[in-house]
Scaffold this active site. Structure first.
Site, PDB file in Angstrom:
ATOM      1  N   LYS A  11       0.787  -1.014  -0.200  1.00  0.00           N
ATOM      2  CA  LYS A  11      -0.154   0.103   0.045  1.00  0.00           C
ATOM      3  C   LYS A  11       1.000   1.564  -0.447  1.00  0.00           C
ATOM      4  O   LYS A  11       2.198   1.469   0.290  1.00  0.00           O
ATOM      5  CB  LYS A  11      -0.939   0.215   1.302  1.00  0.00           C
ATOM      6  CG  LYS A  11      -1.735  -1.400   1.261  1.00  0.00           C
ATOM      7  CD  LYS A  11      -3.449  -0.775   2.146  1.00  0.00           C
ATOM      8  CE  LYS A  11      -3.920  -2.202   2.467  1.00  0.00           C
ATOM      9  NZ  LYS A  11      -4.747  -2.533   3.050  1.00  0.00           N
ATOM     10  N   TYR A  51     -12.847  -1.632  -2.904  1.00  0.00           N
ATOM     11  CA  TYR A  51     -13.029  -2.116  -2.025  1.00  0.00           C
ATOM     12  C   TYR A  51     -14.837  -1.238  -1.719  1.00  0.00           C
ATOM     13  O   TYR A  51     -15.479  -0.912  -0.287  1.00  0.00           O
ATOM     14  CB  TYR A  51     -12.074  -0.602  -0.757  1.00  0.00           C
ATOM     15  CG  TYR A  51     -10.897  -1.475  -0.703  1.00  0.00           C
ATOM     16  CD1 TYR A  51     -10.723  -2.070   0.238  1.00  0.00           C
ATOM     17  CD2 TYR A  51      -8.901  -0.504  -0.759  1.00  0.00           C
ATOM     18  CE1 TYR A  51      -9.543  -2.475   0.782  1.00  0.00           C
ATOM     19  CE2 TYR A  51      -8.526  -0.987  -0.011  1.00  0.00           C
ATOM     20  CZ  TYR A  51      -8.086  -1.931   0.560  1.00  0.00           C
ATOM     21  OH  TYR A  51      -7.374  -2.254   0.605  1.00  0.00           O
ATOM     22  N   PHE A  59     -15.379   4.291   7.680  1.00  0.00           N
ATOM     23  CA  PHE A  59     -14.103   4.851   6.878  1.00  0.00           C
ATOM     24  C   PHE A  59     -13.775   4.665   5.723  1.00  0.00           C
ATOM     25  O   PHE A  59     -12.800   5.064   4.941  1.00  0.00           O
ATOM     26  CB  PHE A  59     -12.636   3.884   7.707  1.00  0.00           C
ATOM     27  CG  PHE A  59     -13.013   2.403   7.201  1.00  0.00           C
ATOM     28  CD1 PHE A  59     -12.842   1.676   6.401  1.00  0.00           C
ATOM     29  CD2 PHE A  59     -14.075   1.313   7.819  1.00  0.00           C
ATOM     30  CE1 PHE A  59     -12.858   0.666   5.700  1.00  0.00           C
ATOM     31  CE2 PHE A  59     -14.205   0.215   8.138  1.00  0.00           C
ATOM     32  CZ  PHE A  59     -13.339  -0.198   6.723  1.00  0.00           C
ATOM     33  N   ARG A  87      -2.074 -14.287   4.986  1.00  0.00           N
ATOM     34  CA  ARG A  87      -2.778 -13.508   5.452  1.00  0.00           C
ATOM     35  C   ARG A  87      -2.341 -14.103   7.183  1.00  0.00           C
ATOM     36  O   ARG A  87      -2.187 -12.786   7.991  1.00  0.00           O
ATOM     37  CB  ARG A  87      -4.862 -14.068   5.872  1.00  0.00           C
ATOM     38  CG  ARG A  87      -5.244 -13.339   4.585  1.00  0.00           C
ATOM     39  CD  ARG A  87      -6.796 -13.215   4.959  1.00  0.00           C
ATOM     40  NE  ARG A  87      -6.825 -11.988   5.959  1.00  0.00           N
ATOM     41  CZ  ARG A  87      -7.151 -10.963   5.658  1.00  0.00           C
ATOM     42  NH1 ARG A  87      -7.536 -10.738   4.201  1.00  0.00           N
ATOM     43  NH2 ARG A  87      -7.947 -10.378   6.732  1.00  0.00           N
ATOM     44  N   THR A  93      -5.263  -6.527  10.600  1.00  0.00           N
ATOM     45  CA  THR A  93      -5.684  -5.445  10.514  1.00  0.00           C
ATOM     46  C   THR A  93      -5.522  -4.165  10.474  1.00  0.00           C
ATOM     47  O   THR A  93      -4.602  -3.635  10.578  1.00  0.00           O
ATOM     48  CB  THR A  93      -7.329  -5.178   9.681  1.00  0.00           C
ATOM     49  OG1 THR A  93      -8.065  -6.192   9.618  1.00  0.00           O
ATOM     50  CG2 THR A  93      -7.775  -4.611   9.149  1.00  0.00           C
ATOM     51  N   ARG A 104       2.455  -6.373   8.795  1.00  0.00           N
ATOM     52  CA  ARG A 104       1.758  -5.025   9.514  1.00  0.00           C
ATOM     53  C   ARG A 104       2.474  -4.981  10.876  1.00  0.00           C
ATOM     54  O   ARG A 104       2.576  -3.416  11.011  1.00  0.00           O
ATOM     55  CB  ARG A 104       0.233  -5.747   9.686  1.00  0.00           C
ATOM     56  CG  ARG A 104      -0.485  -4.952   8.145  1.00  0.00           C
ATOM     57  CD  ARG A 104      -1.718  -5.917   8.197  1.00  0.00           C
ATOM     58  NE  ARG A 104      -2.121  -5.820   6.654  1.00  0.00           N
ATOM     59  CZ  ARG A 104      -3.643  -5.575   6.778  1.00  0.00           C
ATOM     60  NH1 ARG A 104      -3.906  -6.992   7.488  1.00  0.00           N
ATOM     61  NH2 ARG A 104      -4.230  -5.650   5.829  1.00  0.00           N
ATOM     62  N   ASN A 114      -1.922   0.504   6.310  1.00  0.00           N
ATOM     63  CA  ASN A 114      -1.446  -1.101   7.315  1.00  0.00           C
ATOM     64  C   ASN A 114      -0.567  -1.924   6.494  1.00  0.00           C
ATOM     65  O   ASN A 114      -0.502  -3.217   6.430  1.00  0.00           O
ATOM     66  CB  ASN A 114      -3.051  -2.060   7.597  1.00  0.00           C
ATOM     67  CG  ASN A 114      -3.593  -2.121   6.950  1.00  0.00           C
ATOM     68  OD1 ASN A 114      -3.383  -2.031   5.602  1.00  0.00           O
ATOM     69  ND2 ASN A 114      -4.690  -2.825   7.160  1.00  0.00           N
ATOM     70  N   HIS A 117      -1.786  -5.032   1.359  1.00  0.00           N
ATOM     71  CA  HIS A 117      -3.332  -6.108   1.489  1.00  0.00           C
ATOM     72  C   HIS A 117      -2.897  -7.298   1.000  1.00  0.00           C
ATOM     73  O   HIS A 117      -2.266  -7.885   0.140  1.00  0.00           O
ATOM     74  CB  HIS A 117      -4.253  -5.305   0.630  1.00  0.00           C
ATOM     75  CG  HIS A 117      -5.616  -5.999  -0.434  1.00  0.00           C
ATOM     76  ND1 HIS A 117      -6.346  -6.005   0.416  1.00  0.00           N
ATOM     77  CD2 HIS A 117      -5.652  -7.457  -1.290  1.00  0.00           C
ATOM     78  CE1 HIS A 117      -7.326  -7.367   0.078  1.00  0.00           C
ATOM     79  NE2 HIS A 117      -7.141  -7.816  -1.171  1.00  0.00           N
ATOM     80  N   GLU A 128      -9.939 -10.472  -8.023  1.00  0.00           N
ATOM     81  CA  GLU A 128      -8.400  -8.594  -7.912  1.00  0.00           C
ATOM     82  C   GLU A 128      -7.551  -8.839  -8.776  1.00  0.00           C
ATOM     83  O   GLU A 128      -7.156  -8.204  -8.891  1.00  0.00           O
ATOM     84  CB  GLU A 128      -8.082  -8.976  -6.056  1.00  0.00           C
ATOM     85  CG  GLU A 128      -9.403  -8.682  -5.176  1.00  0.00           C
ATOM     86  CD  GLU A 128      -8.847  -8.836  -4.041  1.00  0.00           C
ATOM     87  OE1 GLU A 128      -9.818  -9.254  -2.929  1.00  0.00           O
ATOM     88  OE2 GLU A 128      -7.174  -9.633  -3.160  1.00  0.00           O
TER      89      GLU A 128
HETATM   90  P1  ATP Z   1      -7.252  -5.823   3.177  1.00  0.00           P
HETATM   91  O1  ATP Z   1      -8.758  -5.637   2.734  1.00  0.00           O
HETATM   92  O2  ATP Z   1      -6.425  -4.377   2.849  1.00  0.00           O
HETATM   93  O3  ATP Z   1      -5.984  -7.192   2.840  1.00  0.00           O
HETATM   94  P2  ATP Z   1      -8.290  -6.809   5.723  1.00  0.00           P
HETATM   95  O4  ATP Z   1      -9.037  -8.241   5.062  1.00  0.00           O
HETATM   96  O5  ATP Z   1      -7.285  -7.098   6.773  1.00  0.00           O
HETATM   97  O6  ATP Z   1      -7.502  -5.348   4.924  1.00  0.00           O
HETATM   98  P3  ATP Z   1     -10.717  -5.353   5.731  1.00  0.00           P
HETATM   99  O7  ATP Z   1     -11.719  -4.839   7.197  1.00  0.00           O
HETATM  100  O8  ATP Z   1     -11.165  -5.669   4.421  1.00  0.00           O
HETATM  101  O9  ATP Z   1      -9.169  -5.339   6.163  1.00  0.00           O
HETATM  102  O10 ATP Z   1     -10.146  -3.372   5.857  1.00  0.00           O
HETATM  103  C1  ATP Z   1     -10.404  -3.240   4.534  1.00  0.00           C
HETATM  104  C2  ATP Z   1      -8.659  -1.884   4.276  1.00  0.00           C
HETATM  105  O11 ATP Z   1      -9.649  -0.533   5.170  1.00  0.00           O
HETATM  106  C3  ATP Z   1      -8.049  -2.104   5.882  1.00  0.00           C
HETATM  107  O12 ATP Z   1      -6.736  -2.969   5.250  1.00  0.00           O
HETATM  108  C4  ATP Z   1      -7.534  -1.269   5.962  1.00  0.00           C
HETATM  109  O13 ATP Z   1      -6.466  -0.150   5.700  1.00  0.00           O
HETATM  110  C5  ATP Z   1      -9.048  -0.294   5.808  1.00  0.00           C
HETATM  111  N1  ATP Z   1      -9.148  -0.093   7.212  1.00  0.00           N
HETATM  112  C6  ATP Z   1     -10.723  -1.716   7.964  1.00  0.00           C
HETATM  113  N2  ATP Z   1     -10.813  -0.774   8.991  1.00  0.00           N
HETATM  114  C7  ATP Z   1     -10.560  -0.070   9.123  1.00  0.00           C
HETATM  115  C8  ATP Z   1     -10.814   1.354  10.255  1.00  0.00           C
HETATM  116  N3  ATP Z   1     -11.749   0.397  11.658  1.00  0.00           N
HETATM  117  N4  ATP Z   1      -9.956   1.840  10.431  1.00  0.00           N
HETATM  118  C9  ATP Z   1      -9.857   2.603   9.352  1.00  0.00           C
HETATM  119  N5  ATP Z   1      -9.302   1.923   8.352  1.00  0.00           N
HETATM  120  C10 ATP Z   1      -9.254   0.875   7.990  1.00  0.00           C
HETATM  121 MG    MG Z   2     -10.092  -7.652   2.950  1.00  0.00          MG
END
Ligand code: ATP
Ligand code: MG
Length: 139
Positions: A11, A51, A59, A87, A93, A104, A114, A117, A128
């Protein structure tokens, strides 16, 4: 269906902080093979689409702004049990909750910024990857 592939992005925060090399090393040393890779910049509409599942979350707009704030490295990675193992490699996350030594925990700035992805299912890994890479861009 187990495709043995996952899609990842390094990212904008991690690209800005010059962690591309360290993160790629950690991925490949964990046994992931790079099947496609490119440095690119998401447009707002691409980030919104990527997303889309989060569009009702508070968010979402900040996330889209962050994901379009600079270049990302898009990656198609292959390994047995790719989704789950990747993962585990990247950690939670929220980096403050991520296990020690995960990508992370080491390189992320915050729950939003973070560092990486990782796809959450085989189906999404295919969706994707197709979003970012043509057949010619894969090995
Ligand atoms: P990713 O999909 O990016 O691999 P993830 O699966 O761990 O991450 P998701 O729940 O899919 O987490 O959220 C997608 C992205 O949205 C996160 O990686 C982060 O960048 C952002 N995000 C998630 N939760 C929050 C939050 N509470 N506040 C701010 N940003 C958030
Ligand atoms: Mg995710």
């Amino acid at each position: 269906m187990n495709t043995n592939i996952t899609f990842s992005m390094i990212k904008p925060d991690a690209v800005r902080n010059n962690y591309i090399g360290k993160i790629l090393t950690q991925m490949t040393e964990a046994g992931f093979m790079i099947k496609a890779m490119k440095l690119t910049e998401l447009t707002v509409s691409q980030a919104r689409a990527f997303y889309e599942v989060h569009k009702e979350r508070p968010f979402y707009n900040d996330l889209v702004e962050f994901m379009t704030s600079g270049p990302v490295v898009a990656l198609l990675l292959e390994k047995d049990n790719a989704i789950e193992d990747f993962r585990t490699l990247i950690g939670s996350t929220d980096p403050s909750k991520a296990d020690k030594g995960t990508i992370r925990e080491k390189y992320a700035e915050s729950i939003q910024n973070n560092a990486v992805h990782g796809s959450d299912s085989d189906e999404n890994a295919v969706i994707e990857s197709d979003f970012f890479f043509s057949r010619l861009e894969r090995v």
